[in-house]
Design a protein around this motif. Structure first.
Motif, mmCIF file in Angstrom:
data_model
loop_
_atom_site.group_PDB
_atom_site.id
_atom_site.type_symbol
_atom_site.label_atom_id
_atom_site.label_comp_id
_atom_site.label_asym_id
_atom_site.label_seq_id
_atom_site.Cartn_x
_atom_site.Cartn_y
_atom_site.Cartn_z
ATOM 1 N N LEU A 104 -3.417 3.337 14.187
ATOM 2 C CA LEU A 104 -2.897 4.443 13.380
ATOM 3 C C LEU A 104 -3.736 5.703 13.605
ATOM 4 O O LEU A 104 -3.205 6.815 13.689
ATOM 5 N N THR A 139 1.028 4.326 -2.614
ATOM 6 C CA THR A 139 0.668 5.692 -2.222
ATOM 7 C C THR A 139 1.764 6.673 -2.644
ATOM 8 O O THR A 139 1.484 7.716 -3.239
ATOM 9 N N ILE A 177 -5.537 -0.025 11.766
ATOM 10 C CA ILE A 177 -6.129 1.282 11.425
ATOM 11 C C ILE A 177 -6.585 2.012 12.698
ATOM 12 O O ILE A 177 -6.402 3.227 12.823
ATOM 13 N N LYS A 205 -2.458 9.262 14.757
ATOM 14 C CA LYS A 205 -2.810 10.430 13.938
ATOM 15 C C LYS A 205 -3.393 11.531 14.820
ATOM 16 O O LYS A 205 -3.053 12.706 14.695
ATOM 17 N N THR A 261 0.828 -1.210 0.000
ATOM 18 C CA THR A 261 0.000 0.000 0.000
ATOM 19 C C THR A 261 0.859 1.255 0.000
ATOM 20 O O THR A 261 0.668 2.156 -0.823
ATOM 21 N N LEU A 262 1.809 1.324 0.919
ATOM 22 C CA LEU A 262 2.609 2.556 1.034
ATOM 23 C C LEU A 262 3.388 2.844 -0.236
ATOM 24 O O LEU A 262 3.475 3.992 -0.676
ATOM 25 N N VAL A 294 -0.563 10.355 5.463
ATOM 26 C CA VAL A 294 -1.253 9.288 6.195
ATOM 27 C C VAL A 294 -2.677 9.127 5.679
ATOM 28 O O VAL A 294 -3.159 8.004 5.486
ATOM 29 N N ASP A 295 -3.352 10.241 5.426
ATOM 30 C CA ASP A 295 -4.730 10.143 4.932
ATOM 31 C C ASP A 295 -4.784 9.483 3.553
ATOM 32 O O ASP A 295 -5.670 8.669 3.284
ATOM 33 N N ARG A 296 -3.833 9.840 2.696
ATOM 34 C CA ARG A 296 -3.767 9.170 1.389
ATOM 35 C C ARG A 296 -3.522 7.674 1.566
ATOM 36 O O ARG A 296 -4.115 6.834 0.880
ATOM 37 N N PHE A 297 -2.606 7.364 2.488
ATOM 38 C CA PHE A 297 -2.293 5.963 2.747
ATOM 39 C C PHE A 297 -3.540 5.208 3.218
ATOM 40 O O PHE A 297 -3.826 4.096 2.755
ATOM 41 N N ILE A 298 -4.295 5.814 4.147
ATOM 42 C CA ILE A 298 -5.490 5.138 4.678
ATOM 43 C C ILE A 298 -6.538 4.939 3.569
ATOM 44 O O ILE A 298 -7.190 3.893 3.508
ATOM 45 N N GLU A 331 -1.309 14.565 5.807
ATOM 46 C CA GLU A 331 -1.803 14.442 4.436
ATOM 47 C C GLU A 331 -1.402 13.088 3.833
ATOM 48 O O GLU A 331 -2.234 12.412 3.217
ATOM 49 N N MET A 348 1.570 9.869 -5.568
ATOM 50 C CA MET A 348 1.408 11.255 -5.085
ATOM 51 C C MET A 348 1.806 12.265 -6.150
ATOM 52 O O MET A 348 2.895 12.181 -6.711
#
Lengths: 304, 304
Positions: free
Chosen positions: A257, A201, A254, A261, A197-198, B250-254, B248, A205
């Protein structure tokens, strides 16, 4: 070393299958090693590498002689493979696999079993990010754990299989398939999912170019790209066949996290510090247990 | 090598500060190296290790001689440190730092600046999971990138600082502080946050024992424990001072994780496969760029 099985058949010539062949050969664990792969190209490469005494693309033709058959294929390929080979197996022989998910493999194989063969589901906790017959090496399983999930019927066959894995340098743990799937969801499946996932991401971007991601990856990102480079077919099958346990761990992740957050958003340094401090100890224990190197940066940068 | 600065002062004797001292010494980049640390214990250790020509716990007393002062302390310690040392600096000298966040450092230091000194914010993209004076080594910065964020006033001072970092074996990139913070959120800060989170999640699960997590960590989890073992004070400060960019990413990642979760829940193998396949390429590019080893498993298991 002692021969544990007179004839073994390894189906699948990828990282795990080819490492098994190399390890069994080097350590003298089998009198005769046969291999097969559904890909003619992989079969040709196995022959070139000289990894087995016999290599055939026709898997079924190799089954009658084998005392141990190892299915080293992705989870999704197990059901049709087992259906094809079980009728051709020798009475008294042992069947095993190396898949990262055990419940789904048990569900697929059990209805196909015969009363005169023994099925011992298995999973070596070892691997690299590379795939294919050239990626394997004889010491892949050395000092790693292998989990076996026999039932009452296959318990004594599992003791022999344990000796085989120990011959490869592994330690063997026994547990029910369902427990395996929960433990591995936390220690392997979800870590891989987060890495996949990361990396996605970061690549997507718009505010950061892929060139920047590559250049400045030594700050942590590069670690994630290693496991995110693992075999996509294998990992697709893992997530499709261990849904419940994976989704449970992901949901817990989640939640955690979200709590961190929130601490970041509200500037709660104490909560962050407390959390970051508690995660140090587990690293020390993993190193003490011989499951990772103590070298900084995994020793990859040639420090010291 | 050529001496770049006659006198340098490194404040902070941790992993980065002690590596800078070792590297500058080995590569002959400074005529005289002074060091200080707020901890008397660290100062004593720096003396024992012989890392500098002069070590004092009284930082201000060392400032007047320095042509270059490097603040190698956590982000949260920058404001009081800069307030103490700037009045004591020599006219024409350069001040820099090595913090992982640049906007907050610029905000803290700029109001304190004098017209006759030059401030060049800096950040070497290098480190290990270890901390303290014994963790440092001279080659830490070799083949790594260092980002400098000068403004118009400090542009020419930055060229000299660039030579210093190049002398340590680094490549230098210039960018505005705000851009640095977005890029590093994606390539370093969020990867660390995910690792800290996952290790905590796994440790807290009631369904999986910590012993099991340790034993079976070679399936992927152990990779996360390395960066989750990094200095908790430094990382607390990173998240407190780079909130916006981190949140920002982290939100994209989630969002992306939720999409993959949904694909798992609905058994959408095609979406999973497509995603997993696209993340392989970036690993190759990182290896080609010299930012990671091509050895499987980072070479740590002695394969091959």
């Amino acid at each position: 070393m002692t021969v544990i099985y007179q004839n073994i058949l390894i189906i699948g010539g990828g990282l795990i299958g080819s490492s098994l062949a190399r390890g069994a050969r080097v350590r003298g664990l089998a009198g005769h090693i046969a291999m097969s792969d559904k890909s003619a190209e992989v079969c040709a490469r196995l022959k070139d590498l000289g990894l087995a005494d016999r290599v055939e693309s026709n898997t079924v033709s190799l089954c009658a002689d084998a005392d141990l058959i190892i299915m080293a294929v992705p989870t999704g390929a197990i059901a049709p493979l087992a259906a094809a080979i079980i009728p051709a197996m020798k009475a008294g022989a042992t069947l095993t696999d190396v898949c990262s998910v055990k419940g789904a493999v048990v569900d697929a194989v059990t209805p196909l079993l015969r009363g005169d063969i023994h099925f011992v589901p298995g999973h070596p906790i070892a691997g690299t990010e590379n795939s294919g017959p050239d990626a394997g090496f004889s010491e892949l399983f050395h000092e790693r754990w292998c989990i076996l999930c026999p039932d009452d019927e296959s318990a004594s066959a599992a003791l022999n299989l344990q000796k085989f894995w120990e011959g490869l340098g592994s330690q063997v743990a026994f547990m029910p398939a369902a427990r395996h799937d929960v433990v591995l969801a936390a220690t392997s499946h979800v870590p891989h999912l987060l890495a996949f996932t990361l990396v996605g991401t970061a690549v997507d971007m718009e505010t950061v170019t892929n060139n920047e991601v590559v250049k400045f990856s030594a700050g942590g990102f590069r670690d994630f790209t290693r496991i995110a480079a693992s075999d996509p077919v294998m990992w697709r099958d893992v997530f499709l066949t261990n849904q419940d346990a994976v989704l449970e761990v992901v949901d817990r992740f989640i939640e955690d996290l979200s709590a961190l957050k929130r601490a970041i958003r509200w500037g709660d340094g104490e909560q962050l510090f407390k959390h970051f401090e508690k995660t140090r100890d587990i690293r020390r224990r993993i190193i003490d247990a011989g499951q990772d190197t103590a070298e900084p940066n995994f020793g990859r940068d040639g420090e010291g």
